[in-house]
Design a protein around this motif. Structure first.
Motif, PDB file in Angstrom:
ATOM      1  N   LEU A  34      56.776  51.605  -9.373  1.00 31.51           N
ATOM      2  CA  LEU A  34      57.953  52.360  -8.953  1.00 31.51           C
ATOM      3  C   LEU A  34      58.572  53.061 -10.166  1.00 31.51           C
ATOM      4  O   LEU A  34      58.456  52.589 -11.296  1.00 31.51           O
ATOM      5  CB  LEU A  34      59.015  51.428  -8.357  1.00 31.51           C
ATOM      6  CG  LEU A  34      58.599  50.419  -7.294  1.00 31.51           C
ATOM      7  CD1 LEU A  34      58.263  49.068  -7.918  1.00 31.51           C
ATOM      8  CD2 LEU A  34      59.710  50.242  -6.267  1.00 31.51           C
ATOM      9  N   TYR A  36      62.428  54.542 -11.272  1.00 30.82           N
ATOM     10  CA  TYR A  36      63.840  54.657 -10.978  1.00 30.82           C
ATOM     11  C   TYR A  36      64.452  55.604 -11.998  1.00 30.82           C
ATOM     12  O   TYR A  36      64.030  55.675 -13.155  1.00 30.82           O
ATOM     13  CB  TYR A  36      64.540  53.296 -11.068  1.00 30.82           C
ATOM     14  CG  TYR A  36      64.327  52.402  -9.882  1.00 30.82           C
ATOM     15  CD1 TYR A  36      63.192  51.611  -9.776  1.00 30.82           C
ATOM     16  CD2 TYR A  36      65.258  52.345  -8.857  1.00 30.82           C
ATOM     17  CE1 TYR A  36      62.997  50.791  -8.682  1.00 30.82           C
ATOM     18  CE2 TYR A  36      65.073  51.519  -7.751  1.00 30.82           C
ATOM     19  CZ  TYR A  36      63.948  50.749  -7.682  1.00 30.82           C
ATOM     20  OH  TYR A  36      63.752  49.935  -6.603  1.00 30.82           O
ATOM     21  N   PHE A  46      66.134  54.774  -6.776  1.00 31.66           N
ATOM     22  CA  PHE A  46      64.690  54.848  -6.576  1.00 31.66           C
ATOM     23  C   PHE A  46      64.240  56.303  -6.517  1.00 31.66           C
ATOM     24  O   PHE A  46      64.863  57.143  -5.863  1.00 31.66           O
ATOM     25  CB  PHE A  46      64.312  54.123  -5.278  1.00 31.66           C
ATOM     26  CG  PHE A  46      62.887  54.342  -4.863  1.00 31.66           C
ATOM     27  CD1 PHE A  46      62.590  55.132  -3.770  1.00 31.66           C
ATOM     28  CD2 PHE A  46      61.847  53.759  -5.572  1.00 31.66           C
ATOM     29  CE1 PHE A  46      61.275  55.341  -3.384  1.00 31.66           C
ATOM     30  CE2 PHE A  46      60.534  53.962  -5.200  1.00 31.66           C
ATOM     31  CZ  PHE A  46      60.251  54.757  -4.097  1.00 31.66           C
ATOM     32  N   ARG A  93      54.970  45.552  -9.667  1.00 32.48           N
ATOM     33  CA  ARG A  93      54.861  44.215  -9.057  1.00 32.48           C
ATOM     34  C   ARG A  93      53.544  44.126  -8.304  1.00 32.48           C
ATOM     35  O   ARG A  93      52.838  45.112  -8.140  1.00 32.48           O
ATOM     36  CB  ARG A  93      56.017  43.941  -8.098  1.00 32.48           C
ATOM     37  CG  ARG A  93      56.051  44.778  -6.830  1.00 32.48           C
ATOM     38  CD  ARG A  93      57.161  44.265  -5.908  1.00 32.48           C
ATOM     39  NE  ARG A  93      57.400  45.165  -4.782  1.00 32.48           N
ATOM     40  CZ  ARG A  93      56.846  45.022  -3.592  1.00 32.48           C
ATOM     41  NH1 ARG A  93      56.003  44.049  -3.356  1.00 32.48           N
ATOM     42  NH2 ARG A  93      57.143  45.867  -2.620  1.00 32.48           N
ATOM     43  N   MET A  95      51.791  43.829  -4.790  1.00 26.11           N
ATOM     44  CA  MET A  95      52.211  44.333  -3.481  1.00 26.11           C
ATOM     45  C   MET A  95      52.675  43.227  -2.549  1.00 26.11           C
ATOM     46  O   MET A  95      53.662  43.366  -1.858  1.00 26.11           O
ATOM     47  CB  MET A  95      51.055  45.091  -2.840  1.00 26.11           C
ATOM     48  CG  MET A  95      51.407  45.690  -1.507  1.00 26.11           C
ATOM     49  SD  MET A  95      52.098  47.318  -1.649  1.00 26.11           S
ATOM     50  CE  MET A  95      50.601  48.256  -1.855  1.00 26.11           C
ATOM     51  N   THR A  97      54.021  40.466  -3.134  1.00 24.42           N
ATOM     52  CA  THR A  97      55.111  39.621  -3.609  1.00 24.42           C
ATOM     53  C   THR A  97      56.441  40.286  -3.276  1.00 24.42           C
ATOM     54  O   THR A  97      56.509  41.457  -2.909  1.00 24.42           O
ATOM     55  CB  THR A  97      55.039  39.395  -5.126  1.00 24.42           C
ATOM     56  OG1 THR A  97      55.093  40.671  -5.785  1.00 24.42           O
ATOM     57  CG2 THR A  97      53.745  38.688  -5.510  1.00 24.42           C
ATOM     58  N   SER A  98      57.486  39.528  -3.414  1.00 20.04           N
ATOM     59  CA  SER A  98      58.803  40.022  -3.056  1.00 20.04           C
ATOM     60  C   SER A  98      59.457  40.749  -4.227  1.00 20.04           C
ATOM     61  O   SER A  98      58.952  40.734  -5.350  1.00 20.04           O
ATOM     62  CB  SER A  98      59.673  38.849  -2.595  1.00 20.04           C
ATOM     63  OG  SER A  98      59.611  37.814  -3.544  1.00 20.04           O
ATOM     64  N   TYR A  99      60.581  41.386  -3.923  1.00 21.33           N
ATOM     65  CA  TYR A  99      61.206  42.264  -4.908  1.00 21.33           C
ATOM     66  C   TYR A  99      61.661  41.529  -6.154  1.00 21.33           C
ATOM     67  O   TYR A  99      61.750  42.104  -7.233  1.00 21.33           O
ATOM     68  CB  TYR A  99      62.380  43.031  -4.281  1.00 21.33           C
ATOM     69  CG  TYR A  99      62.791  44.186  -5.133  1.00 21.33           C
ATOM     70  CD1 TYR A  99      63.779  44.050  -6.103  1.00 21.33           C
ATOM     71  CD2 TYR A  99      62.141  45.405  -5.013  1.00 21.33           C
ATOM     72  CE1 TYR A  99      64.119  45.110  -6.911  1.00 21.33           C
ATOM     73  CE2 TYR A  99      62.478  46.462  -5.824  1.00 21.33           C
ATOM     74  CZ  TYR A  99      63.465  46.314  -6.775  1.00 21.33           C
ATOM     75  OH  TYR A  99      63.783  47.367  -7.592  1.00 21.33           O
TER      76      TYR A  99
ATOM     77  N   GLY B  98      60.355  43.069   0.156  1.00 22.81           N
ATOM     78  CA  GLY B  98      59.497  43.867  -0.713  1.00 22.81           C
ATOM     79  C   GLY B  98      59.822  45.341  -0.737  1.00 22.81           C
ATOM     80  O   GLY B  98      59.048  46.140  -1.260  1.00 22.81           O
ATOM     81  N   THR B  99      60.969  45.722  -0.191  1.00 26.47           N
ATOM     82  CA  THR B  99      61.319  47.141  -0.155  1.00 26.47           C
ATOM     83  C   THR B  99      62.087  47.540  -1.412  1.00 26.47           C
ATOM     84  O   THR B  99      62.547  46.697  -2.163  1.00 26.47           O
ATOM     85  CB  THR B  99      62.157  47.464   1.088  1.00 26.47           C
ATOM     86  OG1 THR B  99      63.327  46.634   1.087  1.00 26.47           O
ATOM     87  CG2 THR B  99      61.369  47.189   2.360  1.00 26.47           C
ATOM     88  N   GLU B 100      62.221  48.855  -1.604  1.00 27.82           N
ATOM     89  CA  GLU B 100      62.883  49.347  -2.812  1.00 27.82           C
ATOM     90  C   GLU B 100      64.359  48.962  -2.816  1.00 27.82           C
ATOM     91  O   GLU B 100      64.983  48.829  -1.765  1.00 27.82           O
ATOM     92  CB  GLU B 100      62.743  50.865  -2.905  1.00 27.82           C
ATOM     93  CG  GLU B 100      61.375  51.329  -3.355  1.00 27.82           C
ATOM     94  CD  GLU B 100      60.301  51.084  -2.323  1.00 27.82           C
ATOM     95  OE1 GLU B 100      59.215  50.607  -2.709  1.00 27.82           O
ATOM     96  OE2 GLU B 100      60.560  51.327  -1.138  1.00 27.82           O
ATOM     97  N   ALA B 101      64.905  48.829  -4.010  1.00 30.34           N
ATOM     98  CA  ALA B 101      66.270  48.358  -4.169  1.00 30.34           C
ATOM     99  C   ALA B 101      67.268  49.503  -4.266  1.00 30.34           C
ATOM    100  O   ALA B 101      66.955  50.580  -4.769  1.00 30.34           O
ATOM    101  CB  ALA B 101      66.376  47.489  -5.426  1.00 30.34           C
TER     102      ALA B 101
END
Lengths: 114, 112
Positions: A34, A36, A46, A93, A95, A97-99, B98-101
């Motif tokens: 990603l 930002y 984002f 990260r 894919m 896995t969590s944020y 798992g989505t964007e923040a």
């Protein structure tokens, strides 16, 4: 040891030219990336993402390229505008896995000169 | 605008005092996060929450605690502030795990 590196702390580009921001990662398990963008006194927003099944993703003036073998990605901004002046963070990260597992790079400060 | 408000926006405090930062969201999202931003380090996760009373530690949690008694509020407490905790603190929310923040505007904390 940083898993996501942005080796250029700053970059200056003339308005209308291309800006290229680079990012390298060390963990070969990362498969989702990603970008930002952050203006002074604001929170990051984002910008664009790419998964490892692709090598390119475009959104208007912004394109991200991924080179998995080199563990390298780059963000291209064409044409650059003064409003693009900001700090850009690369993040990565796995894919599935969590944020909370997202790892951010240290950022590159882009200045677009009118 | 993702509906995230951080308070205070700026704070100067003395070493050894407790400090609480507040993050308030109007999106009713389950997932909330606290980060700190320091030069050369980017954003580092302090604590996160996946629901009311459901919190866990991040990469740099030492010296910090959190609480989430309501969906909309996520509090970050520095139990005894130190100069190394001088930083800019960001709260973030995600729609899913798992989505964007979406990030708040940040709190600049100075510990003297």
């Amino acid at each position: 040891d940083q898993q996501v590196k942005q080796n250029s702390p700053s970059l200056s580009v003339q308005e209308g030219r291309i800006s290229i921001l680079n990012c390298d990662y060390t963990n070969s398990m990362f498969d989702y990336f990603l970008w930002y963008k952050k203006y002074p006194a604001e929170g990051p927003t984002f910008l664009i993402s790419i998964s490892s099944i692709k090598d390119k993703n475009e959104d208007g003036r912004f394109t991200v390229f991924l080179n998995k073998s080199a563990k390298h990605l780059s963000l291209h901004i064409v044409p650059s505008q003064p409003g693009d002046s900001a700090v850009y963070f690369c993040a990565a990260r796995k894919m599935k896995t969590s944020y909370d597992k997202v790892i951010f790079g240290p950022g590159t400060s882009l200045s677009v000169i009118p | 605008d993702a509906g995230i408000t951080q308070s205070p926006r700026h704070k100067v405090t003395e070493t050894g005092t407790p400090v609480t930062l507040r993050c308030h969201q109007t999106e009713n999202h389950r997932y909330m996060y606290w980060y700190r931003q320091d030069p050369g380090h980017g954003l580092r996760l302090i604590h996160y929450s996946y629901g009311v009373k459901d919190t866990d530690k991040g990469e740099v949690s030492d010296g910090y605690s959190v609480s989430r008694s309501k969906t909309e509020d996520f509090l970050l407490t520095l139990e005894s502030a130190t100069s190394s905790q001088t930083s800019v603190y960001f709260c973030a929310i995600t729609r899913g795990p798992g989505t964007e923040a979406f990030f708040g505007q940040g709190t600049r904390l100075t510990v003297v």
